[in-house]
Design a protein around this motif. Structure first.
Motif, PDB file in Angstrom:
ATOM      1  N   MET A 148      27.829  70.381  30.396  1.00 19.27           N
ATOM      2  CA  MET A 148      27.602  70.340  28.961  1.00 19.27           C
ATOM      3  C   MET A 148      26.871  69.051  28.591  1.00 19.27           C
ATOM      4  N   VAL A 149      26.225  69.053  27.443  1.00 18.79           N
ATOM      5  CA  VAL A 149      25.485  67.900  26.948  1.00 18.79           C
ATOM      6  C   VAL A 149      26.230  67.327  25.759  1.00 18.79           C
ATOM      7  N   GLU A 150      26.185  66.001  25.590  1.00 19.82           N
ATOM      8  CA  GLU A 150      26.867  65.385  24.462  1.00 19.82           C
ATOM      9  C   GLU A 150      25.948  64.428  23.724  1.00 19.82           C
ATOM     10  N   ALA A 151      26.242  64.278  22.434  1.00 21.87           N
ATOM     11  CA  ALA A 151      25.585  63.277  21.593  1.00 21.87           C
ATOM     12  C   ALA A 151      26.682  62.395  21.011  1.00 21.87           C
ATOM     13  N   VAL A 152      26.550  61.072  21.195  1.00 25.59           N
ATOM     14  CA  VAL A 152      27.532  60.122  20.667  1.00 25.59           C
ATOM     15  C   VAL A 152      26.800  59.130  19.778  1.00 25.59           C
ATOM     16  N   ARG A 176      11.275  60.868  11.789  1.00 25.69           N
ATOM     17  CA  ARG A 176      10.743  59.615  12.315  1.00 25.69           C
ATOM     18  C   ARG A 176      11.885  58.836  12.960  1.00 25.69           C
ATOM     19  N   TYR A 177      11.622  58.320  14.154  1.00 24.77           N
ATOM     20  CA  TYR A 177      12.684  57.686  14.933  1.00 24.77           C
ATOM     21  C   TYR A 177      12.060  56.894  16.072  1.00 24.77           C
ATOM     22  N   ARG A 178      12.893  56.162  16.803  1.00 19.28           N
ATOM     23  CA  ARG A 178      12.490  55.525  18.052  1.00 19.28           C
ATOM     24  C   ARG A 178      13.257  56.166  19.191  1.00 19.28           C
ATOM     25  N   LEU A 179      12.544  56.409  20.302  1.00 22.56           N
ATOM     26  CA  LEU A 179      13.135  57.124  21.425  1.00 22.56           C
ATOM     27  C   LEU A 179      12.885  56.351  22.712  1.00 22.56           C
ATOM     28  N   GLY A 180      13.918  56.246  23.530  1.00 21.21           N
ATOM     29  CA  GLY A 180      13.756  55.567  24.811  1.00 21.21           C
ATOM     30  C   GLY A 180      15.009  55.688  25.651  1.00 21.21           C
ATOM     31  N   PRO A 181      14.964  55.215  26.909  1.00 20.20           N
ATOM     32  CA  PRO A 181      16.141  55.256  27.778  1.00 20.20           C
ATOM     33  C   PRO A 181      17.265  54.404  27.213  1.00 20.20           C
ATOM     34  N   ASP A 182      18.479  54.905  27.330  1.00 25.26           N
ATOM     35  CA  ASP A 182      19.627  54.138  26.874  1.00 25.26           C
ATOM     36  C   ASP A 182      19.790  52.887  27.730  1.00 25.26           C
ATOM     37  N   GLY A 183      20.020  51.761  27.098  1.00 24.04           N
ATOM     38  CA  GLY A 183      20.215  50.514  27.817  1.00 24.04           C
ATOM     39  C   GLY A 183      18.950  49.739  28.100  1.00 24.04           C
ATOM     40  N   ALA A 184      17.782  50.307  27.775  1.00 25.23           N
ATOM     41  CA  ALA A 184      16.528  49.597  28.016  1.00 25.23           C
ATOM     42  C   ALA A 184      16.401  48.406  27.069  1.00 25.23           C
ATOM     43  N   ALA A 185      15.677  47.392  27.516  1.00 20.07           N
ATOM     44  CA  ALA A 185      15.507  46.183  26.700  1.00 20.07           C
ATOM     45  C   ALA A 185      14.639  46.447  25.474  1.00 20.07           C
ATOM     46  N   SER A 186      13.661  47.341  25.596  1.00 16.95           N
ATOM     47  CA  SER A 186      12.766  47.632  24.476  1.00 16.95           C
ATOM     48  C   SER A 186      13.450  48.569  23.488  1.00 16.95           C
ATOM     49  N   PRO A 187      13.030  48.560  22.223  1.00 19.49           N
ATOM     50  CA  PRO A 187      13.649  49.435  21.216  1.00 19.49           C
ATOM     51  C   PRO A 187      13.223  50.885  21.336  1.00 19.49           C
ATOM     52  N   GLY A 188      12.298  51.202  22.250  1.00 20.63           N
ATOM     53  CA  GLY A 188      11.826  52.567  22.406  1.00 20.63           C
ATOM     54  C   GLY A 188      10.518  52.807  21.683  1.00 20.63           C
ATOM     55  N   GLU A 189       9.976  53.991  21.868  1.00 20.60           N
ATOM     56  CA  GLU A 189       8.699  54.347  21.260  1.00 20.60           C
ATOM     57  C   GLU A 189       8.918  54.937  19.878  1.00 20.60           C
ATOM     58  N   GLY A 254      25.316  59.695  34.203  1.00 20.66           N
ATOM     59  CA  GLY A 254      25.279  58.265  33.950  1.00 20.66           C
ATOM     60  C   GLY A 254      24.032  57.799  33.239  1.00 20.66           C
ATOM     61  N   GLN A 255      23.016  58.660  33.136  1.00 19.24           N
ATOM     62  CA  GLN A 255      21.792  58.300  32.430  1.00 19.24           C
ATOM     63  C   GLN A 255      21.855  58.789  30.987  1.00 19.24           C
ATOM     64  N   GLY A 256      21.149  58.102  30.108  1.00 18.68           N
ATOM     65  CA  GLY A 256      21.170  58.477  28.704  1.00 18.68           C
ATOM     66  C   GLY A 256      19.817  58.328  28.038  1.00 18.68           C
ATOM     67  N   LEU A 257      19.653  59.035  26.941  1.00 16.31           N
ATOM     68  CA  LEU A 257      18.465  58.942  26.098  1.00 16.31           C
ATOM     69  C   LEU A 257      18.950  58.481  24.735  1.00 16.31           C
ATOM     70  N   ARG A 258      18.303  57.429  24.198  1.00 16.17           N
ATOM     71  CA  ARG A 258      18.750  56.894  22.904  1.00 16.17           C
ATOM     72  C   ARG A 258      17.699  57.139  21.832  1.00 16.17           C
ATOM     73  N   LEU A 259      18.165  57.640  20.680  1.00 15.74           N
ATOM     74  CA  LEU A 259      17.299  57.882  19.528  1.00 15.74           C
ATOM     75  C   LEU A 259      17.831  57.067  18.353  1.00 15.74           C
ATOM     76  N   ILE A 290      24.944  63.627  29.769  1.00 18.16           N
ATOM     77  CA  ILE A 290      25.855  64.642  30.301  1.00 18.16           C
ATOM     78  C   ILE A 290      27.271  64.339  29.815  1.00 18.16           C
ATOM     79  N   SER A 291      27.941  65.352  29.329  1.00 19.19           N
ATOM     80  CA  SER A 291      29.312  65.184  28.856  1.00 19.19           C
ATOM     81  C   SER A 291      30.291  65.118  30.020  1.00 19.19           C
ATOM     82  N   ALA A 292      31.334  64.320  29.844  1.00 20.44           N
ATOM     83  CA  ALA A 292      32.399  64.274  30.850  1.00 20.44           C
ATOM     84  C   ALA A 292      33.203  65.573  30.843  1.00 20.44           C
ATOM     85  N   THR A 293      33.095  66.346  29.759  1.00 19.07           N
ATOM     86  CA  THR A 293      33.786  67.630  29.662  1.00 19.07           C
ATOM     87  C   THR A 293      32.866  68.737  30.140  1.00 19.07           C
TER      88      THR A 293
END
Length: 299
Positions: A148-152, A176-189, A254-259, A290-293
């Motif tokens: 399953m997929v989760e959004a937190v 309108r938003y910024r998108l990038g890998p979770d934990g990255a130093a940059s704020p995303g695109e 363990g990987q994430g996408l941040r918006l 990825i959700s832990a459930t």
């Protein structure tokens, strides 16, 4: 003393019930359809098959068990318990609708209309219910653990889904938003688009596959139990202030996408349940992964 298991039958209103809710009586509904060259007979027959399936499944619940029913529209108000065995009586999509409200309970999918439903998630017939209920409560029983997929969100709001999670504008405006890998130093695109879709292997037979085909993606679609997600940005718009370099990708465990939201409002909902959505406003962020459930589908 431990509680006896509870069988929770999940169902939804049939097309026939929706027609009666709109037109009041069978005769008025039949007249409405006939005036458009349609017959109510097929709809009524499917309704009766569904009702008979519900009766048969209810009769198969062991006498020592408790039982309950919940209609699709009431899922967000129903309290599932750890000892529940969830019996979805209907279409494949109804399993996905129920999945977001569960936390590891075994799920049995009963197909009410074999041949009309694909049967990807509702894999069994009414006659199998008794044996499946017994198997669901035995330690070590065979289940498929569907990813399953989760959004937190950053305010702790959380949403999970079996097929996909969509993030986007509540209407036909541009998000309108910024998108990038979770934990990255940059704020995303910085991006402007009609939304972002993050899907699982179970969802790879639906909306996710549609986007995958449209893009001609070379990334292999995940299988339902694969710990892997694919994501796509829908209709990203290039401008002096917004980019299109991050429009698709995949996420492992363990990987994430941040918006991060940069418009008035973005909604986040899963598996088509738009009435039960998260709402994010300017400056808020949400992590997708990825959700832990997992959904435990009895096979």
């Amino acid at each position: 003393m431990s509680l006896a298991p509870r069988a929770v039958l999940v169902h939804r209103r049939t097309e026939y019930e929706e027609l009666l809710a709109r037109h009041g009586t069978h005769g008025q509904a039949a007249f409405f359809l006939s005036s458009r060259g349609r017959s109510i007979d097929g709809v009524a027959r499917r309704h009766e098959r569904t009702q008979q399936a519900l009766r048969d499944v209810a009769a198969a619940v062991p006498l020592t068990w408790r039982s309950s029913r919940v209609e699709r529209a009431d899922l967000d108000r129903f309290l599932f318990a750890p000892e529940d065995v969830v019996v979805v009586v209907g279409q494949d999509g109804l399993v996905a609708n129920a999945a977001k409200y569960l936390s590891g309970q075994p799920v049995v999918g009963i197909d009410t209309d074999p041949g009309r439903n694909p049967g990807v998630l509702v894999r069994h017939r009414c006659a199998d219910t008794a044996a499946l209920l017994r198997a669901a409560t035995v330690a070590g029983s065979t289940v498929d653990a569907l990813t399953m997929v989760e959004a937190v969100a950053d305010d702790t709001q959380r949403l999970v889904a079996l097929n996909e999670i969509y993030l986007g504008p509540p209407g036909h405006q541009t998000a309108r938003y910024r998108l990038g890998p979770d934990g990255a130093a940059s704020p995303g695109e910085a991006q402007a688009s009609s939304g972002v879709l993050v899907g699982t292997g179970t969802g790879a037979t639906g909306w996710l596959r549609s986007l995958w085909l449209e893009r001609g993606s070379t990334a292999p679609l995940p299988a339902p139990c694969d710990p892997r997600l694919l994501w796509f940005v829908r209709e990203a718009w290039p401008s002096p202030a917004t980019g299109t370099s991050l429009v698709s990708g995949e996420l492992g465990r363990g990987q994430g996408l941040r918006l991060t939201v940069e418009s008035d409002r973005i909604v986040v909902f899963g598996d088509g349940m738009e009435s039960d959505a998260l709402e994010l406003t300017w400056g808020q962020s949400v992590r997708l992964g990825i959700s832990a459930t997992a959904l435990h589908l009895v096979v």
